[in-house]
Design a protein around this motif. Structure first.
Motif, PDB file in Angstrom:
ATOM      1  N   PRO A 222       0.834  -1.199   0.000  1.00  0.00           N
ATOM      2  CA  PRO A 222       0.000   0.000   0.000  1.00  0.00           C
ATOM      3  C   PRO A 222       0.869   1.249   0.000  1.00  0.00           C
ATOM      4  O   PRO A 222       1.915   1.291   0.634  1.00  0.00           O
ATOM      5  N   PRO A 223       0.463   2.304  -0.735  1.00  0.00           N
ATOM      6  CA  PRO A 223       1.302   3.498  -0.852  1.00  0.00           C
ATOM      7  C   PRO A 223       1.487   4.252   0.451  1.00  0.00           C
ATOM      8  O   PRO A 223       2.517   4.863   0.670  1.00  0.00           O
ATOM      9  N   GLY A 224       0.501   4.234   1.336  1.00  0.00           N
ATOM     10  CA  GLY A 224       0.624   4.952   2.594  1.00  0.00           C
ATOM     11  C   GLY A 224       0.572   6.455   2.378  1.00  0.00           C
ATOM     12  O   GLY A 224       0.450   6.958   1.261  1.00  0.00           O
ATOM     13  N   ALA A 225       0.688   7.201   3.455  1.00  0.00           N
ATOM     14  CA  ALA A 225       0.674   8.656   3.368  1.00  0.00           C
ATOM     15  C   ALA A 225       1.960   9.144   2.709  1.00  0.00           C
ATOM     16  O   ALA A 225       3.027   8.562   2.917  1.00  0.00           O
ATOM     17  N   PRO A 226       1.886  10.224   1.910  1.00  0.00           N
ATOM     18  CA  PRO A 226       3.111  10.751   1.283  1.00  0.00           C
ATOM     19  C   PRO A 226       4.114  11.192   2.344  1.00  0.00           C
ATOM     20  O   PRO A 226       3.743  11.723   3.395  1.00  0.00           O
ATOM     21  N   LEU A 227       5.378  10.986   2.055  1.00  0.00           N
ATOM     22  CA  LEU A 227       6.415  11.445   2.964  1.00  0.00           C
ATOM     23  C   LEU A 227       6.567  12.959   2.866  1.00  0.00           C
ATOM     24  O   LEU A 227       6.334  13.545   1.808  1.00  0.00           O
ATOM     25  N   PRO A 228       6.949  13.603   3.938  1.00  0.00           N
ATOM     26  CA  PRO A 228       7.206  15.042   3.865  1.00  0.00           C
ATOM     27  C   PRO A 228       8.431  15.316   2.996  1.00  0.00           C
ATOM     28  O   PRO A 228       9.181  14.397   2.644  1.00  0.00           O
ATOM     29  N   ALA A 229       8.637  16.582   2.666  1.00  0.00           N
ATOM     30  CA  ALA A 229       9.840  16.955   1.932  1.00  0.00           C
ATOM     31  C   ALA A 229      11.076  16.540   2.730  1.00  0.00           C
ATOM     32  O   ALA A 229      11.049  16.493   3.962  1.00  0.00           O
TER      33      ALA A 229
END
Length: 431
Positions: A222-229
């Motif tokens: 699953p892609p999951g939440a986007p990582l921060p910059a």
């Protein structure tokens, strides 16, 4: 006919085999650093070895400042993005981090060179320290780049290669220069700079061979939440990294201000011997770090907890015997370095006790960092700074090496206890 090995047994063998590979790379570091400390200290004498260890300490602090936390952030971003098939994002994170480290490294090098003489005159109150401090600026950028590239290899699950690049090669190469006859203070600093450049080049070649992984691939994860910059991940971790390198250095720097070069040299040797436990812990934790990040990104809490427990067991098994030798035979260990270093025997015992606490509660700060709790880790390290700074100011002027040892032991134990409590609070399913 014997039964086939169970899958769980094979998994265990592969897991600890990976740790063993990293330990072999760190074994080169131990051989290189211990040999360098012993032969270098013997060749330079107690007085000049004080200058050498002061330069090592300063370079360690300034190279960490130059990395800006990007080396720890790139481990998380590479491992987490590759775990969900986002190879292009992982490659972009590496390039952004590398550019930031190069810019910061050049700036820190220039500032340090400009202020070498004032540091010697007004901070260390020793004008003769200006030349070695100036020469040590040659090491800052190569060491920062070396550590960043080594951590990038860790993020690619290349644990042994990453440890070899950032920890194993440059001590061995510097030791080789000493064995070859480089025994002056200036020569050792030049050799240290050249060794870090060589390790950086080796790491760059190994990374180039992995360039095919920086493409997007299909994955069932699953892609999951986007990582921060990347810089957002690095910002709190930069504070953590600077504090973690500065805190062991702070007692040495204050001892250099209030004590004699011989005390600085003896305590520096004892401190580095005690940190063998930390070397064991970080080598195992660094190998596990990308797996911590990947399993957290994928939400595999059961696997994350099992990995965390295996890591803690491995550190305890490898590290406890090292502590026992330090505590039970401190004078004999220091005598191996050379005559005169036994004055730090009591300090080594105190340092060993602090490392024992860390040995029993290891690597939880790495779990926090790889799970995106860098802000919490930052507050823990700031609390360490307050405690360590207060102890240094109160204990080093009247008690010298003993005060420095107490401050160092307390901050080592404080991080282990604090990080373990926060992992149990924030991620009880991962402890």
């Amino acid at each position: 006919m014997s039964a086939a090995p169970s899958p769980s047994f094979l998994t265990l063998v592969r897991t600890y085999g990976t740790y063993a590979g990293a330990m072999m790379a760190r074994g080169l570091e131990l051989v290189g650093k211990l040999g360098l400390y012993m032969l270098g200290a013997r060749a330079l004498g107690v007085h000049d070895s004080g200058y050498f260890f002061l330069c090592l300490t300063l370079v360690g602090v300034l190279a960490t400042v130059s990395r800006g936390g990007f080396e720890r952030a790139v481990v998380r971003h590479l491992a987490a993005e590759l775990a969900v098939g986002k190879g292009r994002a992982a490659g972009q994170a590496f390039l952004v981090g590398l550019g930031a480290v190069l810019v910061l490294g050049l700036a820190v090098t220039a500032l340090t060179a400009a202020f070498a003489q004032p540091l010697a005159d007004y901070v260390f109150r020793d004008p003769e320290a200006a030349r070695p401090l100036l020469l040590s600026t040659l090491v800052i950028l190569p060491q920062a780049a070396c550590y960043f590239i080594g951590n990038a290899l860790l993020g690619l699950h290349k644990g042994a290669a990453g440890q070899l690049v950032q920890n194993g090669l440059w001590p061995v190469l510097t030791l080789a220069a000493v064995v070859a006859g480089v025994t002056s203070l200036d020569g050792l600093i030049y050799a240290l700079a050249a060794a870090n450049v060589a390790a950086t080049v080796v790491g760059a070649v190994l990374l180039f061979r992995e360039r095919h992984r920086f493409v997007d691939t299909h994955t069932d994860a699953p892609p999951g939440a986007p990582l921060p910059a990347l810089w957002r991940t690095a910002a709190p971790l930069s504070v953590v990294e600077i504090v973690q390198i500065l805190l062991p250095s702070l007692p040495v720097l204050l001892l250099a201000t209030f004590g004699l070069p011989s005390q600085v040299g003896a305590f520096s040797v004892a401190n580095r011997i005690s940190m063998l436990v930390w070397v064991v812990s970080t080598s195992i934790g660094s190998v596990a770090a990308p797996s911590f990040a990947a399993r957290h990104r994928q939400g595999q809490w059961s696997e994350l907890r099992q990995l965390n427990r295996r890591v803690r067991l491995a550190v305890a098994v490898f590290g406890t015997p090292v502590v026992a030798v330090m505590v039970l035979a401190p004078a004999q260990v220091l005598h191996l370095v050379g005559p005169g270093f036994e004055i730090a025997a009591t300090a080594l015992v105190i340092l060993g006790v602090g490392q024992l606490v860390y040995c029993l509660l290891p690597c939880q700060e790495i779990v926090l960092a790889m799970a995106g709790h860098g802000g919490v880790l930052r507050w823990l390290t700031l609390a360490q700074t307050v405690v360590c700074g207060a102890l240094c100011v109160l204990l080093i002027p009247p008690f010298g090496m003993i005060g420095a040892a107490i401050a160092t032991a307390v901050f080592a134990a404080q991080l282990a206890i604090g990080a373990s409590l926060m992992v149990r609070r924030l991620m009880p399913q991962a402890f």
